[in-house]
Design a protein around this motif. Structure first.
Motif, PDB file in Angstrom:
ATOM      1  N   SER A 143      49.332  55.049  54.110  1.00  0.00           N
ATOM      2  CA  SER A 143      50.066  56.163  54.527  1.00  0.00           C
ATOM      3  C   SER A 143      49.434  56.447  55.938  1.00  0.00           C
ATOM      4  CB  SER A 143      49.848  57.370  53.707  1.00  0.00           C
ATOM      5  OG  SER A 143      48.747  57.811  53.598  1.00  0.00           O
ATOM      6  N   ILE A 144      48.559  55.810  56.557  1.00  0.00           N
ATOM      7  CA  ILE A 144      47.888  55.825  57.633  1.00  0.00           C
ATOM      8  C   ILE A 144      48.634  54.843  58.770  1.00  0.00           C
ATOM      9  CG2 ILE A 144      45.487  55.732  58.584  1.00  0.00           C
ATOM     10  CD1 ILE A 144      44.251  55.943  56.157  1.00  0.00           C
ATOM     11  N   PRO A 145      48.638  55.560  59.957  1.00  0.00           N
ATOM     12  CA  PRO A 145      49.300  54.832  60.942  1.00  0.00           C
ATOM     13  C   PRO A 145      48.277  53.776  61.512  1.00  0.00           C
ATOM     14  CG  PRO A 145      49.527  57.379  61.324  1.00  0.00           C
ATOM     15  CD  PRO A 145      48.481  57.280  60.109  1.00  0.00           C
ATOM     16  N   ARG A 146      49.026  52.815  62.416  1.00  0.00           N
ATOM     17  CA  ARG A 146      48.191  51.962  63.253  1.00  0.00           C
ATOM     18  C   ARG A 146      48.494  52.264  64.702  1.00  0.00           C
ATOM     19  NH1 ARG A 146      52.521  47.059  62.815  1.00  0.00           N
ATOM     20  NH2 ARG A 146      53.434  47.248  64.781  1.00  0.00           N
ATOM     21  N   ILE A 147      47.614  52.010  65.465  1.00  0.00           N
ATOM     22  CA  ILE A 147      47.784  52.312  66.990  1.00  0.00           C
ATOM     23  C   ILE A 147      47.669  50.722  67.556  1.00  0.00           C
ATOM     24  CG2 ILE A 147      46.555  53.365  68.894  1.00  0.00           C
ATOM     25  CD1 ILE A 147      45.101  55.051  66.947  1.00  0.00           C
ATOM     26  N   ASP A 148      48.808  50.775  68.292  1.00  0.00           N
ATOM     27  CA  ASP A 148      48.985  49.335  69.258  1.00  0.00           C
ATOM     28  C   ASP A 148      48.890  49.608  70.582  1.00  0.00           C
ATOM     29  OD1 ASP A 148      49.948  47.913  66.936  1.00  0.00           O
ATOM     30  OD2 ASP A 148      52.035  49.126  67.432  1.00  0.00           O
ATOM     31  N   THR A 156      45.632  45.802  68.062  1.00  0.00           N
ATOM     32  CA  THR A 156      46.170  46.520  67.085  1.00  0.00           C
ATOM     33  C   THR A 156      44.949  47.310  66.265  1.00  0.00           C
ATOM     34  OG1 THR A 156      48.266  45.469  66.950  1.00  0.00           O
ATOM     35  CG2 THR A 156      47.791  46.836  65.059  1.00  0.00           C
ATOM     36  N   VAL A 157      44.950  48.643  65.942  1.00  0.00           N
ATOM     37  CA  VAL A 157      43.877  49.282  65.090  1.00  0.00           C
ATOM     38  C   VAL A 157      44.400  49.688  64.140  1.00  0.00           C
ATOM     39  CG1 VAL A 157      42.025  50.832  65.309  1.00  0.00           C
ATOM     40  CG2 VAL A 157      42.646  49.870  67.219  1.00  0.00           C
ATOM     41  N   TYR A 158      43.840  49.644  62.892  1.00  0.00           N
ATOM     42  CA  TYR A 158      44.102  49.996  61.468  1.00  0.00           C
ATOM     43  C   TYR A 158      43.004  50.832  61.093  1.00  0.00           C
ATOM     44  CZ  TYR A 158      47.622  46.497  61.587  1.00  0.00           C
ATOM     45  OH  TYR A 158      48.781  45.599  61.861  1.00  0.00           O
ATOM     46  N   LEU A 159      43.092  51.873  60.408  1.00  0.00           N
ATOM     47  CA  LEU A 159      42.199  52.642  59.888  1.00  0.00           C
ATOM     48  C   LEU A 159      41.882  52.640  58.220  1.00  0.00           C
ATOM     49  CD1 LEU A 159      42.744  53.870  62.961  1.00  0.00           C
ATOM     50  CD2 LEU A 159      42.139  55.916  62.090  1.00  0.00           C
ATOM     51  N   ALA A 160      40.665  52.875  57.812  1.00  0.00           N
ATOM     52  CA  ALA A 160      40.837  53.342  56.578  1.00  0.00           C
ATOM     53  C   ALA A 160      40.949  54.852  56.351  1.00  0.00           C
ATOM     54  CB  ALA A 160      39.488  52.714  55.990  1.00  0.00           C
ATOM     55  N   SER A 161      41.353  55.130  55.077  1.00  0.00           N
ATOM     56  CA  SER A 161      41.216  56.541  54.800  1.00  0.00           C
ATOM     57  C   SER A 161      39.975  57.324  54.979  1.00  0.00           C
ATOM     58  CB  SER A 161      41.712  56.864  53.127  1.00  0.00           C
ATOM     59  OG  SER A 161      41.722  58.401  52.867  1.00  0.00           O
ATOM     60  N   ARG A 200      42.469  44.232  65.616  1.00  0.00           N
ATOM     61  CA  ARG A 200      43.032  42.872  65.628  1.00  0.00           C
ATOM     62  C   ARG A 200      43.383  42.611  67.042  1.00  0.00           C
ATOM     63  NH1 ARG A 200      47.137  42.407  60.389  1.00  0.00           N
ATOM     64  NH2 ARG A 200      45.865  42.910  58.829  1.00  0.00           N
ATOM     65  N   THR A 201      42.635  41.637  67.936  1.00  0.00           N
ATOM     66  CA  THR A 201      42.899  41.167  68.956  1.00  0.00           C
ATOM     67  C   THR A 201      43.664  39.929  68.947  1.00  0.00           C
ATOM     68  OG1 THR A 201      40.734  39.754  69.029  1.00  0.00           O
ATOM     69  CG2 THR A 201      40.400  42.174  69.529  1.00  0.00           C
ATOM     70  N   ARG A 202      43.898  39.640  70.269  1.00  0.00           N
ATOM     71  CA  ARG A 202      44.654  38.197  70.323  1.00  0.00           C
ATOM     72  C   ARG A 202      43.907  37.028  69.714  1.00  0.00           C
ATOM     73  NH1 ARG A 202      46.870  39.245  76.737  1.00  0.00           N
ATOM     74  NH2 ARG A 202      47.648  41.021  76.258  1.00  0.00           N
ATOM     75  N   ALA A 203      42.599  37.147  69.548  1.00  0.00           N
ATOM     76  CA  ALA A 203      42.332  35.856  69.180  1.00  0.00           C
ATOM     77  C   ALA A 203      41.419  36.074  67.645  1.00  0.00           C
ATOM     78  CB  ALA A 203      40.707  35.865  70.133  1.00  0.00           C
TER      79      ALA A 203
END
Length: 375
Positions: free
Chosen positions: A141-146, A151-156, A182-185
Motif C-alpha cells: 500500500s506504499i507509493p513509489r516515487i519516480d 524509482t524509489v520504493y519504501l518499506a513500511s 532502482r537506477t538505470r544501471a
C-alpha cells in the motif's frame, strides 16, 4: 459544454455514487455489523490536508485551481508549488506526501482510491522536493516515487525525501526505515541516515549522512510529530478505526462527542453558528467519481465523505455519526431545468424531517436556502 450541462452531468454521476454507497446508513458508528476488528479494508480518496503559500493543481476536469485544505486529488492531477510554498497531501492508501517549494509533481496512479483500479500509487516527481511518510498498513500500500533518474520504493514505516533537478539529477535521503532505489544501471538499498545521488546513466554515489535539512524538512518533520502527539491524545480517534485516525483528529478542536439515544451511538456535534447546515460552506468539485463536496471547514474532510448527518430534535442541532464507506457527498440530489439542489441524507436511510437544499444556477450557488419536508 456549458455550465448547466456540466452540473447536470455531475448530478447524474453523483446519484450513481450515492446509490452504490447507501448501505452505509445503518446508524452504527465504529462497530459496523458487517465489519470486525482487524478486518478493515481502507476506502477513500486522496486530498489536500494543508497548504502554505502558492499551491495550484492542474486537473483534467477542473483546469488549474488554487489548492486549499480538503481539495480532492484525482489520478492524473499535477500539483505545482511556488518557491515559498509547500503542501501536505493525504493519499487514499493512508500515506502522507509533503510537497516542497518549487516542485512540480504528478499523481500518476492512486491505490485504494474510489473509482480507480490502480494496483499501487505512483508519484511522478518532475522537479523539486517531496517527503513521503510511509504510513500504510503493508508494503503493497506504499507509493513509489519516480524521477527522470530513478524509482524509489519504501518499506513500511519509512520516511524519505527525494529531490529532483533536471540539471543535477536525483537525491534520495532516507530519514527513517529503508528504501530501495532502482537506477538505470542497478538497484540499491538505502538505510536510514544515508543518501544516494544519481544522474542519468552515471554510477550513483551512496554515502552516509543526513544531507542538508532545510525549512521544508523541518516543516514536514514538525507536521508529522504534531500529528503523532495529537493522535495519541485525541478523543475522536476512539470512534473510528485506527486506519482513519489521522483524518479525524481535527474534530477535537471544533466540536464535542455526545451519546445519541435515538441512534444508540456516540455522535459528533460541531461548534457552529446558529442556522448552519451540512454541505453549505464549501463548493462542488468535479472528480471522476462524480461531483465531490469540497468543504471550507478546517475539519471538513472526514465528516462530509464518511458517515451521516442528521438533525437531532432533542439536542436541537446537527450531529454526525461516523462510518467507513467513502462517498463524494452523502446527499440527495434534485434538479429542475434551471436549478440543482441537494440535501443531506440521514443515518437510517431516510432524509431528516427538515432538509435544506441550496439551488444552483448559471450564476453559481444561491445563498437562499429552501426548506422542504420529505414525504
Amino acid at each position: 459544454m456549458n455550465s448547466t450541462k456540466r452540473i447536470l452531468l455531475g448530478v447524474v454521476m453523483a446519484l450513481a455514487t450515492v446509490a452504490t454507497g447507501f448501505p452505509q446508513y445503518e446508524g452504527e458508528s465504529r462497530y459496523d455489523s458487517d465489519r470486525s476488528d482487524g478486518d478493515v479494508e481502507r476506502n477513500g480518496y486522496s486530498y489536500v490536508r494543508e497548504t502554505v503559500g502558492g499551491v495550484t493543481v492542474q486537473s483534467r476536469l477542473n483546469g488549474r485551481v488554487t489548492a486549499r485544505r480538503n481539495m480532492p486529488i484525482s489520478a492524473g492531477d499535477e500539483i505545482l508549488v511556488s518557491d515559498a510554498g509547500r503542501a501536505e497531501v493525504g493519499l487514499a492508501d493512508g500515506n502522507l506526501l509533503f510537497v516542497g517549494g518549487g516542485t512540480r509533481a504528478r499523481f500518476s496512479s492512486l491505490y485504494a482510491q474510489q473509482g480507480e483500479d490502480d494496483q499501487f500509487s505512483a508519484i511522478d516527481l518532475r522537479e523539486g522536493s517531496v517527503v513521503l511518510a510511509a504510513m500504510g498498513y503493508d508494503d503493497n500500500s506504499i507509493p513509489r516515487i519516480d524521477t527522470e533518474d530513478a524509482t524509489v520504493y519504501l518499506a513500511s514505516g519509512t520516511r524519505v525525501r527525494v529531490n529532483a533537478d533536471p540539471r543535477r539529477g536525483t537525491v534520495v535521503v532516507v530519514r527513517a526505515g529503508s528504501a530501495e532505489v532502482r537506477t538505470r544501471a542497478d538497484t540499491y538499498t538505502v538505510e536510514a541516515g544515508n543518501y544516494l545521488m544519481v544522474e542519468g546513466d552515471e554510477p550513483p554515489e551512496l554515502s552516509r549522512g543526513v544531507f542538508s535539512r532545510d525549512r521544508f524538512d523541518l516543516w514536514a518533520a514538525d507536521r508529522l510529530e504534531d500529528l503523532s502527539v495529537v493522535t495519541a491524545r485525541s478523543e475522536s480517534v476512539q470512534y473510528v478505526d485506527d486506519d482513519y485516525a489521522s483524518e479525524v483528529v481535527a474534530l477535537d478542536d471544533y466540536g464535542d462527542w455526545e451519546y445519541s439515544s435515538p441512534y444508540s451511538t456516540n455522535v459528533w456535534v460541531p461548534r457552529v453558528s446558529v442556522g448552519w447546515t451540512p454541505y453549505s460552506y464549501g463548493s462542488w468539485y468535479y472528480t471522476p467519481v462524480g461531483l465531490t463536496w469540497w468543504s471550507w471547514d478546517p475539519w471538513g474532510w472526514y465528516p462530509f465523505h464518511y458517515g451521516s448527518w442528521y438533525f437531532d430534535v432533542g439536542f436541537r442541532h446537527w450531529c454526525w455519526a461516523p462510518a467507513y464507506t467513502y462517498s463524494p457527498a452523502w446527499v440527495y440530489w434534485a434538479y429542475t431545468p434551471r436549478y440543482v439542489g441537494w440535501c443531506t441524507t440521514s443515518a437510517r436511510r431516510r432524509s431528516t424531517s427538515w432538509a435544506w437544499c441550496r439551488p444552483c444556477g448559471n450564476a453559481g450557488t444561491s445563498r437562499r436556502a429552501l426548506r422542504r419536508r420529505d414525504a
